[in-house]
Each structure stands twice: as structure tokens, then as C-alpha cells.
Design an enzyme around this catalytic site. Structure first.
Site, mmCIF file in Angstrom:
data_model
loop_
_atom_site.group_PDB
_atom_site.id
_atom_site.type_symbol
_atom_site.label_atom_id
_atom_site.label_comp_id
_atom_site.label_asym_id
_atom_site.label_seq_id
_atom_site.Cartn_x
_atom_site.Cartn_y
_atom_site.Cartn_z
ATOM 1 N N THR A 74 51.506 36.128 41.415
ATOM 2 C CA THR A 74 50.811 34.844 41.564
ATOM 3 C C THR A 74 51.548 33.784 40.757
ATOM 4 O O THR A 74 52.162 34.098 39.746
ATOM 5 C CB THR A 74 49.378 35.019 41.026
ATOM 6 O OG1 THR A 74 48.686 35.882 41.910
ATOM 7 C CG2 THR A 74 48.628 33.704 40.903
ATOM 8 N N THR B 74 46.643 34.708 35.820
ATOM 9 C CA THR B 74 47.171 35.682 36.778
ATOM 10 C C THR B 74 46.798 37.073 36.310
ATOM 11 O O THR B 74 46.828 37.356 35.116
ATOM 12 C CB THR B 74 48.695 35.587 36.923
ATOM 13 O OG1 THR B 74 49.135 36.661 37.774
ATOM 14 C CG2 THR B 74 49.425 35.694 35.595
HETATM 15 N N1 ASP Z 1 44.836 37.057 40.313
HETATM 16 C C1 ASP Z 1 45.319 37.322 41.638
HETATM 17 C C2 ASP Z 1 44.214 37.904 42.466
HETATM 18 O O1 ASP Z 1 43.487 38.766 41.971
HETATM 19 C C3 ASP Z 1 46.475 38.246 41.661
HETATM 20 C C4 ASP Z 1 47.597 37.892 40.718
HETATM 21 O O2 ASP Z 1 47.401 37.168 39.754
HETATM 22 O O3 ASP Z 1 48.713 38.348 40.941
HETATM 23 O O4 ASP Z 1 44.093 37.561 43.619
#
Ligand code: ASP
Length: 330
Positions: free
Chosen positions: A193, A244
Site C-alpha cells: 500500500t 499500512t
Molecule cells: N492496509 C491495507 C489493507 O488492509 C493493506 C496494506 O497496507 O498493504 O487493505
């Protein structure tokens, strides 16, 4: 003189030196530096924090290296399903989109939801109808898909067969795999992300986050990234934050707002507040990280995963790019 600068992330997770080739590492560092420079250039010429956030995130959305825009993870149907959000710390206005399939730069659509609609969050088909009404080009699903993500989805489905539904979407880091390649694929399932938090020369803060969510997600699953207060928050009185990590936990801990609230109600520094919130996420069983900047230009880059793609550039100081846990945290 008003301080200004920005801090960015390209995802947190199991990012280990011994599992990363020098070529791939160089690509990540170059792309992070490019994204950082795009935002810093905006701030340096007196542009707004909001413009810096979108300029930075656009570079990472357009790069197949990150789990956002082109190269995002695939959902269980084999397509990219994208989420994004943005917040203006000066006005506390916010915009978000969830579950879009044809928008090249979801962060731009989130900004347009904030600035051109009467709403904060639009989801799915409706969000794309809104985009079309503004003249957005609808990208084919094939634009977003990469071979790496297709392999990852295959692995996730295999894992689901052998270890059950939870292992494929959530528990993968607790399962041991036989080859380094498999490990790498699995560990990248839900990471990558992208996000940015910026302070401009006018003293205004903004934050944004963009993601494809988690590999093999089903049933319209939405994580923390498009949720204001969880994945993104900005308030000139405190700080700007982008998160993230394992989204389910970040929603439950209201991560981004929790950091701002500790600063507002307890007078904590941005770094102490970010560390306390990530510790809470860890206690719940989640992992990931945050980047944040306060109205005085202090930054935080806190994570409880082995690594986080991250970078920052504050006026008058050199730009810093880091990946592993033993590199710069501030
Ligand atoms: N936080 C994001 C989600 O759960 C994933 C990520 O941060 O890579 O959709």
C-alpha cells in the site's frame, strides 16, 4: 520560516535483506525517491500539501512495484479492486473511494469526491459513474494486472485449499513454505500500500493512502486504507497520518485518528503517539506501520513489521529513503 516537507510509505511487512535481490531493492529505492521528489517539488515551489500528496501517490500508483493502481494485488476474481482516501488538515474535509476497478489513479478520484461531491466516501460502481461524470478515462482491467500478482493469487488459492480460507487471506505469515520464491510471494500478499503525509509552506497538513487491499480478498472486503480515521487522517491542529498493514486491525484500532487524538488530548509528540498506537495494534495481533508529520515538521515512521518502504524529505535537510527495520526510523 515555516518548515515544510513530507514523509511517504510504500507498504510495511516482511521485507528482509536476505530475500530481496539487489536489483529489486535498487528499483524500490529509485521509485520511492522519485515519488518523494514529485511531492517535494510541489512543496518547494509553494504548492499545497494536498497537491504534494496526490503527486507523490500518483508516482507509486503508476509503478507496478507497489500494491496500488497498476500492479495492485488481485482479488479472488482475479481483478484489481482499489481503495483510496485523502484528507485536508486545514478544513478537515475528506474524500474516499472503495472497490473501484477502472480508475488509473484512485487517489485523484478520492480528492474529487472530497472537492466535487457532497459526500466523503463512494464505493464500487457508483464511484465509477461519478468518475465518468467528471470525464475520467475508464481503464481496462488488464491495465492493472501483472504476472507477479497473478502468481501470487494462484499461491493464495493453493494455500486456501491446503490450509483453509483464513490462512490464505490472513494467516499466511504463520505458515512455513518450502521455497524462498514461495515465501516471497506469500509475504507480499497484503503489503505494498502507498501513502503520503505532507506539511506545506502555508502551514497546512494533508494525508492520503491508496491500495489494492489484500490478495484473494472476497465479498467486497474493504480494509483501513479508504477509511478516514483508520488508514488516513489529517488535522492542522495535530498531524497528518497514513497507515499500512493488516487492515482489519487498523480499522479496529482507529489508527490514524488515534495518533491525532493522543496529540490533541494528551499533548504527546507525533512520534510517541505513533509508537503507542502501533503498540496497540500489536497487542491486538496486527502488524504494519504508519508515517506521520506534525504541523512543526516533526515526523514519525513507526512499524512493528520487519520492514517498511519509506522515505522523507524535510526542507533544508537531505532526502532519506529506507526499507529495512535497522535503517532510519526518523
Ligand atoms: N492496509 C491495507 C489493507 O488492509 C493493506 C496494506 O497496507 O498493504 O487493505
Amino acid at each position: 520560516m515555516q518548515k515544510y516537507g513530507l514523509v511517504i510509505h510504500g507498504g510495511a511487512g516482511v521485507i528482509l535483506r536476505n530475500e530481496m535481490s539487489p536489483e529489486l531493492e535498487a528499483q524500490y529505492r529509485a521509485r520511492l525517491a522519485e515519488a518523494l521528489a514529485a511531492g517535494y517539488t510541489v512543496l518547494d515551489r509553494g504548492g499545497t500539501a494536498l497537491e504534494a500528496v496526490t503527486a507523490t501517490i500518483n508516482v507509486m500508483e503508476d509503478s507496478p512495484l507497489f500494491n496500488a493502481g497498476k500492479g495492485a494485488v488481485l482479488n479472488a476474481d482475479g481483478i484489481c479492486e482499489l481503495d483510496a482516501s485523502i484528507m485536508n488538515g486545514r478544513t478537515l474535509e475528506a474524500g474516499a473511494v472503495a472497490g473501484v476497478h477502472h480508475i488509473k489513479n484512485p487517489i485523484n478520484l478520492a480528492r474529487d469526491v472530497m472537492q466535487k461531491s457532497a459526500h466523503v466516501m463512494l464505493a464500487g460502481k457508483g464511484a465509477e459513474v461519478f468518475a465518468q461524470s467528471l470525464g475520467y478515462e475508464m481503464m481496462p482491467e488488464s491495465y492493472f494486472k501483472t504476472e507477479f500478482r497473478a502468481k501470487q493469487l494462484e499461491k493464495a488459492k493453493e494455500l486456501e485449499q491446503t490450509h483453509g480460507a483464513k490462512s490464505a487471506s490472513l494467516m499466511q505469515e504463520r505458515v512455513t513454505f518450502t521455497t524462498v520464491d514461495d515465501n516471497y510471494l506469500i509475504q507480499q500478499f497484503k503489503w505494498g500500500t502507498v501513502g503520503c503525509a505532507a506539511l506545506d509552506q502555508h502551514g497546512n497538513l494533508a494525508a492520503g493512502t491508496s491500495t489494492g487491499g489484500m490478495t484473494n480478498k472476497k465479498f467486497g472486503r474493504v480494509g483501513d486504507s479508504p477509511i478516514i480515521g483508520a488508514g488516513t487522517y489529517a488535522n492542522n491542529a495535530t498531524c497528518a497520518v497514513s497507515a499500512t498493514g493488516w487492515g482489519e486491525f487498523f480499522i479496529r484500532a482507529s489508527v490514524a485518528h488515534d495518533i491525532s487524538a493522543q496529540m490533541e488530548y494528551q499533548g504527546k509528540s507525533v512520534r510517541d503517539a505513533a509508537a503507542a498506537t502501533i503498540a496497540k495494534v500489536g497487542k491486538l495481533g496486527g502488524d504494519g506501520g504508519v508515517i506521520a508529520i506534525d504541523a512543526q515538521g516533526h515526523i514519525a515512521m513507526e512499524f512493528n513489521s520487519p520492514g517498511m518502504y519509506r522515505a522523507y524529505h524535510l526542507a533544508g535537510q537531505p532526502a532519506v529513503v529506507a526499507i529495512y527495520g535497522d535503517e532510519a526510523k526518523q
